[in-house]
Design an enzyme around this catalytic site. Structure first.
Site, PDB file in Angstrom:
ATOM      1  N   ARG A 296      36.700  43.034  39.224  1.00  0.00           N
ATOM      2  CA  ARG A 296      36.424  42.179  38.073  1.00  0.00           C
ATOM      3  C   ARG A 296      35.816  42.961  36.922  1.00  0.00           C
ATOM      4  NH1 ARG A 296      34.277  36.864  41.519  1.00  0.00           N
ATOM      5  NH2 ARG A 296      36.370  35.997  41.835  1.00  0.00           N
ATOM      6  N   TYR A 440      44.132  37.318  36.779  1.00  0.00           N
ATOM      7  CA  TYR A 440      43.919  37.878  38.120  1.00  0.00           C
ATOM      8  C   TYR A 440      42.478  38.281  38.386  1.00  0.00           C
ATOM      9  CZ  TYR A 440      45.185  42.618  36.164  1.00  0.00           C
ATOM     10  OH  TYR A 440      45.292  43.779  35.451  1.00  0.00           O
ATOM     11  N   GLU A 441      42.201  38.522  39.648  1.00  0.00           N
ATOM     12  CA  GLU A 441      40.839  38.759  40.155  1.00  0.00           C
ATOM     13  C   GLU A 441      39.928  37.560  39.901  1.00  0.00           C
ATOM     14  OE1 GLU A 441      40.773  41.006  42.080  1.00  0.00           O
ATOM     15  OE2 GLU A 441      42.355  42.336  41.400  1.00  0.00           O
ATOM     16  N   GLY A 442      40.491  36.372  39.984  1.00  0.00           N
ATOM     17  CA  GLY A 442      39.754  35.150  39.717  1.00  0.00           C
ATOM     18  C   GLY A 442      39.948  34.748  38.273  1.00  0.00           C
ATOM     19  N   GLN A 447      35.565  32.418  36.810  1.00  0.00           N
ATOM     20  CA  GLN A 447      34.438  33.247  36.374  1.00  0.00           C
ATOM     21  C   GLN A 447      33.351  32.387  35.756  1.00  0.00           C
ATOM     22  OE1 GLN A 447      34.609  36.435  37.302  1.00  0.00           O
ATOM     23  NE2 GLN A 447      36.663  35.935  38.036  1.00  0.00           N
TER      24      GLN A 447
END
Length: 600
Positions: A296, A440-442, A447
Site C-alpha cells: 500500500r 488494487y491493494e485495497g 483505505q
C-alpha cells in the site's frame, strides 16, 4: 515520445535538508546516509530510470504481455533486459537485510528507487515491487529454513514473488475464498484453486516465481479467521537450492486491462500444487497484511509517480505549444501566439500539480523514514511513536495519494487539449496506469474505512492525537516567520477542521455506523490535505533558512515558498467543505430503496 527526468534535486532537498537523514547516523542502517551517499544513490537511480526504463514504457504499453499455449508468458521487448540491468546494479538489494544478501540501507532510500522506477515505467516496476512485498512477509513470518531457502535468491533478483489473494467470487471479503490446502504426509500441502488479478503471476524475467497464496485447510473456519498463507514456488526448489520440477501452478489467462499493459496480470490455476505453510495455521491473513501494508505504501508512491510523469510532460508542452494571447496583452509580440504558460487556467492546473507532487514526495519520504524509525529508533518509545504514526498514515498515503495522483494525471492531459487524447503523446497511458492505483491493494474506499473505522480509535486515539500535535507544533513554529505566517494559519485552520470531523465521528458514529462510512472518504482527504500542509510548512522553513543564509540556489528555494503559498491558498480551503459533507451524515445517502436507482 513522452519525456522523463528524475526529480533528483527535489528528492535530495527532502532527504538531506528537510528530513536530515544525517542526524540518524547512529542508528543501524543509517551509518552511510550522509549527503554524499544519498546524492549518489538518488542520482544514479535517476539515471537508470530515465535511461533504461522510461524508453520502454510507451512501447511496453502498446505491445503488452503475451501468453503462449503452454501457459508461459513473454513480457514486452526490452523488459527482460532491463530487469537484468536492474539486478546487476543491485537496486533491489538496497534496503534488504544484509544477512540475506541485501545492502541494509534505510527503507526511505528504497522508497526513492520505487518512485523513480514507477514514474519511468509503472508496469515494469511492479515485477520487483511485488517481490519486495513477498520478501517482507517471509521475513516477518517465515521459518528460518524458509528464509534461508528463498530470500537470498529473491533479494538478488534471481527469483521474483507475488501475492495471491483475490478469487473470481471474492475480493476484499477474503473470508469467502475457496482455495484449499490439503496436508501431505511430508509436511507440505496440496494447493488447489483459482486466483485472479495476480500481478506478475507469470513472466520470463526470472527463473522462478515464489507465489504467496491464501488458502484454507480442512476444517478451518469459513470466515477470515480460517485463512492460512502458503509459499508455492512456480518451480520446486531442491534441498541444495537448485531448481527441480515444475510445480502444478499455471497461468490460465492474462487479464485484458485498462492500463499497466506491460505487467502480466494473470488468472492463476493451482491444481494440487505443492506449498508450504508460512507462520501459523489460520493466521495467514495477518501475515498477508504485512505484505499488503508494504504494498500500500508502494501504491501510494505510484499515485505520485504517474502524476510526476504527467506533470513533466505537461510543463514541456505548455512551454512549446502556442495558443492565443495573454489576458494582459501579448507576452511575446514577435510571435503569432503566446505559449500556453501565459494562461491562468493552464497555470492553475500546473500549479495544482506542482503543489501536489512536491508535497506528496515529502509525505511519502517522511513515511519511509517512519518505517525505518519504527524498527531502528534508539528507544522503545520512539519506535512505538513512529509505528503509531505510519500505521495511521498508511491509508492516507495510499488513498489520498492515488486519488490526487489520478486527478493530476487527468488535469495534465487537459493541458494538451485534443493532443492529450491522442495515444502518441503518451498522456492517456499516464491516466490509464494511474487509475489502477486507486483500486488494487485495497480500494480507496477500504483505505478510508481502515483509517476511520480502525486507525483513529486504536490505543485510545494515541496516533491521531500525536498527528494533531505534530501539526500544531509546526504551525506554531512557522508563525514566527513572516514568509510562512499565512500558510501556518491556513494549515492550522485545516487541522482544526480535521479535529472537528474526528469529534463528530466520535459523537455520531457509534450509534449510527453509516455516518462513519458516509464520511470516511472525505475524512481521508482532509487528513491528506493537512499532511501535505505539514510537509509544506517543513519545506518552507528550510527554504526560508536557506535564502537567509545566502544559498547559491536561491531560485529553487524561492519557488518552494511560492508553491507553499499556493498550496495554502488553493488546497487548505477544501478541508472546510469536506468537513461539512461529513456532518451531512448518511440519512439522505442511505434512504432510497434500491428500486429508486433504476431507470424506468
Amino acid at each position: 515520445m513522452p519525456i522523463y527526468k528524475a526529480p533528483t534535486r527535489d528528492t535530495r532537498f527532502v532527504l538531506n535538508e528537510v528530513l536530515r537523514l544525517e542526524q540518524y547516523g547512529n542508528l543501524p542502517g543509517f551509518e552511510n546516509t550522509g549527503a554524499d551517499m544519498v546524492d549518489t544513490v538518488v542520482e544514479e537511480c535517476g539515471k537508470f530510470a530515465a535511461e533504461v526504463l522510461a524508453p520502454i514504457n510507451l512501447s511496453g504499453d502498446q505491445e503488452g504481455c503475451t501468453r503462449h499455449p503452454d501457459g508461459s508468458v513473454t513480457t514486452p521487448a526490452g523488459f527482460k533486459e532491463a530487469f537484468q540491468l536492474y539486478r546487476e546494479a543491485g537496486w533491489g538489494t538496497l534496503a534488504a537485510p544484509q544477512e540475506f544478501g541485501g545492502q541494509g540501507m534505510p527503507h526511505v532510500l528504497g522508497f526513492v528507487v520505487e518512485e523513480f522506477v514507477a514514474t519511468a515505467n509503472q508496469a515494469w516496476g511492479m515485477y520487483p515491487g511485488l517481490t519486495a512485498g513477498a520478501i517482507s512477509a517471509i521475513l516477518a513470518k517465515g521459518s528460518p529454513e524458509q528464509q534461508a531457502k528463498y530470500l537470498p535468491r529473491m533479494i538478488a533478483g534471481e527469483w521474483t514473488g507475488t501475492m495471491n489473494l483475490t478469487e473470481p467470487h471474492c475480493g476484499t471479503d477474503l473470508g469467502l475464498i475457496r482455495t484449499r490446502a490439503v496436508p501431505n504426509a511430508d509436511g507440505s500441502y496440496a494447493i488447489t484453486g483459482t486466483k485472479i488479478f495476480i500481478s506478475a503471476g507469470e513472466h520470463d524475467m526470472s527463473e522462478n516465481i515464489i507465489h504467496l497464496v491464501l488458502a484454507k485447510t480442512p476444517g478451518a473456519p469459513e470466515s477470515s479467521k480460517g485463512i492460512s498463507l502458503f509459499i508455492v514456488p512456480k518451480v520446486l526448489v531442491n534441498d541444495d537450492g537448485s531448481l527441480g520440477e515444475r510445480n502444478a501452478v499455471s497461468c490460465g489467462s492474462i487479464e485484458h486491462k485498462m492500463g499497466i499493459h506491460g505487467n502480466a496480470t494473470c488468472v492463476m490455476n493451482y491444481d494440487g500444487a505443492t506449498g508450504w505453510m508460512v507462520g501459523e495455521e489460520n493466521k495467514g491473513l495477518a501475515a498477508m497484511f504485512i505484505m499488503m501494508n508494504a504494498a500500500r505504501l508502494g501504491v501510494g508512491i505510484q499515485g505520485l509517480a504517474q502524476a510526476e510523469a504527467a506533470y513533466q510532460n505537461a510543463v514541456q508542452y505548455a512551454q512549446d505549444r502556442r495558443q492565443g494571447r495573454a489576458l494582459t496583452g501579448p507576452a511575446e509580440p514577435q510571435e503569432k501566439a503566446d505559449p500556453l504558460f501565459v494562461h491562468p487556467d493552464v497555470r492553475r492546473m500546473l500549479m495544482d500539480a506542482k503543489a501536489f507532487t512536491e508535497g506528496m514526495r515529502a509525505f511519502y519520504l517522511w513515511g519511509g523514514l517512519l518505517v525505518d524509525l519504527s524498527h531502528k529508533a534508539a528507544s522503545e518509545e520512539e519506535r512505538q511513536t513512529a509505528d503509531d504514526m505510519i500505521s495511521l498514515l498508511t491509508p492516507v498515503l495510499k488513498g489520498y495519494g492515488t486519488d490526487k495522483g489520478f486527478d493530476t494525471c487527468v488535469q495534465m492531459q487537459q493541458v494538451f487539449g485534443g493532443h492529450g487524447y491522442i495515444e502518441e503523446w503518451g498522456m492517456s497511458q499516464f491516466v490509464r496506469d494511474a487509475r489502477i492505483a486507486q483500486i488494487y491493494e485495497g480500494t480507496n474506499g477500504i483505505q478510508a474505512m481502515d483509517l476511520v473505522g480502525r486507525k483513529l480509535a486504536q490505543n485510545g486515539g494515541r496516533a491521531v492525537q500525536a498527528f494533531f500535535a505534530e501539526v500544531d507544533a509546526a504551525c506554531a513554529a512557522a508563525k514566527s516567520q513572516p514568509e510562512l505566517e499565512q500558510l501556518a494559519a491556513q494549515v492550522e485552520r485545516a487541522n482544526g477542521e480535521l479535529k472537528a470531523a474526528t469529534m463528530w465521528f466520535m459523537q455520531n458514529g457509534m450509534t449510527q455506523p453509516n455516518n462513519v462510512g458516509a464520511g470516511a472518504h472525505h475524512y481521508m482527504h482532509i487528513m491528506g490535505i493537512v499532511a501535505l500542509g505539514l510537509m509544506w510548512l517543513k519545506m518552507g522553513a528550510v527554504a526560508v533558512e536557506a535564502i537567509a543564509g545566502g544559498s547559491a540556489d536561491k531560485a529553487f528555494y524561492e519557488a518552494k515558498l511560492v508553491t507553499a503559498r499556493y498550496f495554502g491558498q488553493r488546497y487548505t480551503p477544501d478541508a472546510g467543505a469536506l468537513r461539512r459533507k461529513i456532518e451531512a451524515g448518511s440519512e439522505a445517502m442511505m434512504e432510497l430503496p434500491v428500486e429508486a436507482f433504476l431507470r424506468a
